[in-house]
Design a protein around this motif. Sequence first.
Motif, PDB file in Angstrom:
ATOM      1  N   TYR B 226       0.845  -1.195   0.000  1.00  0.00           N
ATOM      2  CA  TYR B 226       0.000   0.000   0.000  1.00  0.00           C
ATOM      3  C   TYR B 226       0.886   1.253   0.000  1.00  0.00           C
ATOM      4  N   GLU B 264     -10.479 -11.106  -4.258  1.00  0.00           N
ATOM      5  CA  GLU B 264     -10.648 -10.023  -3.277  1.00  0.00           C
ATOM      6  C   GLU B 264     -11.390  -8.834  -3.890  1.00  0.00           C
ATOM      7  N   LEU B 268     -14.971  -7.297  -2.834  1.00  0.00           N
ATOM      8  CA  LEU B 268     -15.112  -5.923  -2.344  1.00  0.00           C
ATOM      9  C   LEU B 268     -16.065  -5.107  -3.197  1.00  0.00           C
ATOM     10  N   VAL B 305      -0.205  -1.769   6.381  1.00  0.00           N
ATOM     11  CA  VAL B 305      -1.578  -1.784   5.854  1.00  0.00           C
ATOM     12  C   VAL B 305      -1.826  -3.130   5.170  1.00  0.00           C
ATOM     13  N   GLY B 306      -2.804  -3.863   5.668  1.00  0.00           N
ATOM     14  CA  GLY B 306      -3.126  -5.166   5.096  1.00  0.00           C
ATOM     15  C   GLY B 306      -3.805  -5.034   3.745  1.00  0.00           C
ATOM     16  N   ARG B 308      -6.611  -6.278   2.476  1.00  0.00           N
ATOM     17  CA  ARG B 308      -8.054  -5.995   2.471  1.00  0.00           C
ATOM     18  C   ARG B 308      -8.311  -4.514   2.742  1.00  0.00           C
ATOM     19  N   ASP B 309      -7.631  -4.010   3.741  1.00  0.00           N
ATOM     20  CA  ASP B 309      -7.759  -2.599   4.116  1.00  0.00           C
ATOM     21  C   ASP B 309      -7.324  -1.696   2.954  1.00  0.00           C
ATOM     22  N   GLY B 310      -6.168  -2.004   2.390  1.00  0.00           N
ATOM     23  CA  GLY B 310      -5.650  -1.176   1.303  1.00  0.00           C
ATOM     24  C   GLY B 310      -6.539  -1.230   0.072  1.00  0.00           C
ATOM     25  N   GLU B 312      -9.723  -1.830   0.016  1.00  0.00           N
ATOM     26  CA  GLU B 312     -10.959  -1.090   0.310  1.00  0.00           C
ATOM     27  C   GLU B 312     -10.791   0.396   0.043  1.00  0.00           C
ATOM     28  N   ARG B 313      -9.677   0.941   0.564  1.00  0.00           N
ATOM     29  CA  ARG B 313      -9.428   2.375   0.353  1.00  0.00           C
ATOM     30  C   ARG B 313      -9.237   2.674  -1.141  1.00  0.00           C
TER      31      ARG B 313
END
Lengths: 332, 332
Positions: B226, B264, B268, B305-306, B308-310, B312-313
Amino acid sequence: MLNPQSDLILVAGGAGFIGSHLCRALLDQGHSVVCLDNLQTGRAQNLEGLSSDPRFEFIEADVVAPLPASVTERTARFRRIYNLACAASPPQYQADPEHTMLTNVVGSHHLLRLAEASSARFLLSSTSEVYGDPEVHPQREGYRGWVNCTGPRACYDEGKRAAEAMAFDYARLGRAEVRVARIFNTYGPQMHPDDGRVVSNLICQALSGREITIYGDGSQTRSFCYVSDMVDGLMRLMESETVGLDPVNLGNPVELTVSELLAEVLDLTGSRAPIVHMPLPIDDPRRRRPDIDRATALLGWQPRVGLRDGLERTCAWFARELAETTPQRVPA
Amino acid sequence: MLNPQSDLILVAGGAGFIGSHLCRALLDQGHSVVCLDNLQTGRAQNLEGLSSDPRFEFIEADVVAPLPASVTERTARFRRIYNLACAASPPQYQADPEHTMLTNVVGSHHLLRLAEASSARFLLSSTSEVYGDPEVHPQREGYRGWVNCTGPRACYDEGKRAAEAMAFDYARLGRAEVRVARIFNTYGPQMHPDDGRVVSNLICQALSGREITIYGDGSQTRSFCYVSDMVDGLMRLMESETVGLDPVNLGNPVELTVSELLAEVLDLTGSRAPIVHMPLPIDDPRRRRPDIDRATALLGWQPRVGLRDGLERTCAWFARELAETTPQRVPA
C-alpha cells in the motif's frame, strides 16, 4: 554496394585497438571512412598508417557531446555506422565511470539518431561483459548474464546492456537497421600497452624483464581472438541480412587458463622474469568462452588465426613498440 | 534537521502516483517541496491537494533536458533529491522506449550532478524489475537478476540498472550521498486508471462492469504494498545513516496470485463482470516477492496496511474517480 565516391562509413572509436584495424580493413575494401574518436584511450599513432589515405578522415570528438557539424552536415551520406567508442579495459573504464556510462548510453543514442536520419545501418560493439561472471558455460546469446549492477564494473557492463536495449528498440520500431556484436577478449598489434588487459600485460612484462603479474592463481580462463578475425566478424555481421533482433557473439572459442597463456608468452619471448601473484579484482569473471554457433551459422564466420601465430605477431609488434619507446638498458 | 524556511526537497516525478503521496507526506512533516514533473504519466490532478500549500511548488520540466534555471539558481538550497521520474507501467514505458532509457540514465545523471553541486542526498527509486523474471524466490538485494537486455521491457529494466550503477559510482567516488530503493508493486489512491497495472486494471474493470482481463492463467504471483507504507519506507531510507553502498528492497512480502487478488476485488466491489483470459506479455515475471530483511534491519520498516484494508481504500477512491469521469448509465 556502397559507392566510395559518395557513401561514407563512420567508425566511432576508430583510433582504438579494434577500431583502427577496422578502419584499415574498410579502406582496403575501397570504402571512404570517417573516424570519430576523442583519443581518451584511442591513440593518434594507431592512425599513422591510415592518415595518408585520401579516403580516410579523422575527427576528434566525443560521442557524449552532440555530434560535430562536420558529421551532421553530411548526414545523408552515411551508409554504415560502427560504434566502437568506449574505453574497454577495467582500469580505463573505471577511471571515469560516469563518462563510461554516458559514452555507452548517450553516445549510442547520438549515433542511433544519426543512423535514423541517414538511413544508415548501425553496428554496436557490445561485449562479453554483458554476461558478467557467467554461471553457464560457454555463453550463448540467450543467456541473460550474471552482472552486479551496483559494483565497480557496472559502469561498463550495464552501460553496454543499456546500449543494446536502446539499439534493439530502434530496430523494433523500424527506426534503424541494427547489428549487435558481443565481443569477447581480442588481442593483437596496436593494443594499448598499459590498458591492464592480460595479453598486453603479460607480453609487455615478459619483454621488459619486469615482474610478471598474475591475478589470482591463474586458473581463471579466457578465450582470445586475434584482431583480424574480430574485424572480419564485425564486417560480416554489418553486411549480413539475416540477423534479425538478436545479438551475435564474436570471439575465439578456444579456452585456456591465464597460466597456460603465460606459458606460451614465456616460451615465445624467452623471458625469465619473476612471477608475482595478486588478488583477483572484484567481480572478475572466472571463466569466459563464447558459443559462436550463431555467428558461424549466420555469417559463415569462425576465427582462423591460431593462438601461437597470433601471439607471435603480437609479441613482435610489442617488441618493436618497446624498443622505440624504452631507452636501452645497459646490462649490469 | 532541515530548515523549512531555507532548505528544499526536490521530488522529480512528484506528480506521479507514489511521487504525489511522497510530496504530501513531506509537506505534512513541515518541509518545503519542489516538485518536478513532465506530466507524461504524472497528472496535474494528483497535485490538487498540494498546490494550495505555500511550501509546495510545481515546475513542469523533463529530467532528460538540462534542469531548468528555476532549479539550478537555487542549487545551494537543495538538501534532499528524490528521483521518482519515469513512467512505470509496461504500456506506458514501452510507448517511447528511447525516452524511458534516457529518463533513467540522463535524468538520473542530471539529478546526481545537482546532488553533487548542492551536497544534497540523492535517492533513486529503482525497481524490482532489476531482478527481471527471477530464478530465486523471494528476491534478496544480492540477487543479480534475470533480465533480458534485448527485449521490450529492457528500456525500463536496464535503464534502472544503469541508473543504479551510476548512482553507486557517485557514492563510491564521494560525489554524493546515495540511497537506492528497489520498489516492488505498489497500489493505492491516485494510481493511473489506465496504466495497465494489475490492481488498477482489475478494480476499474470490476467497478465499470466491463470484461475483466486476466493475463495467463492467473497463477503468476505479485506482492502488493500500500502506498502509505511505500512512502514511509522511502522517507526512512532517505534519512537512514547506515545503508552503505547497498540497494534496499521496499515492498510487501505477502505474496498472492493474480487470481486471489481478483477474488478479493470481486468480493469488495460485488462485481459480476465476465472474465477473459489473454496471453502473458513477453518477459512477464512469473513470481515476484521482496525479501525485506534489509529494510527491516536498517530502517525498522515493514508494511502495516493489510491487503483488504488497502484494497478497500483503493476501491473507494476509484469508485469516486469513475463516478466523476463516467456519465451515469441508464439501466436497460
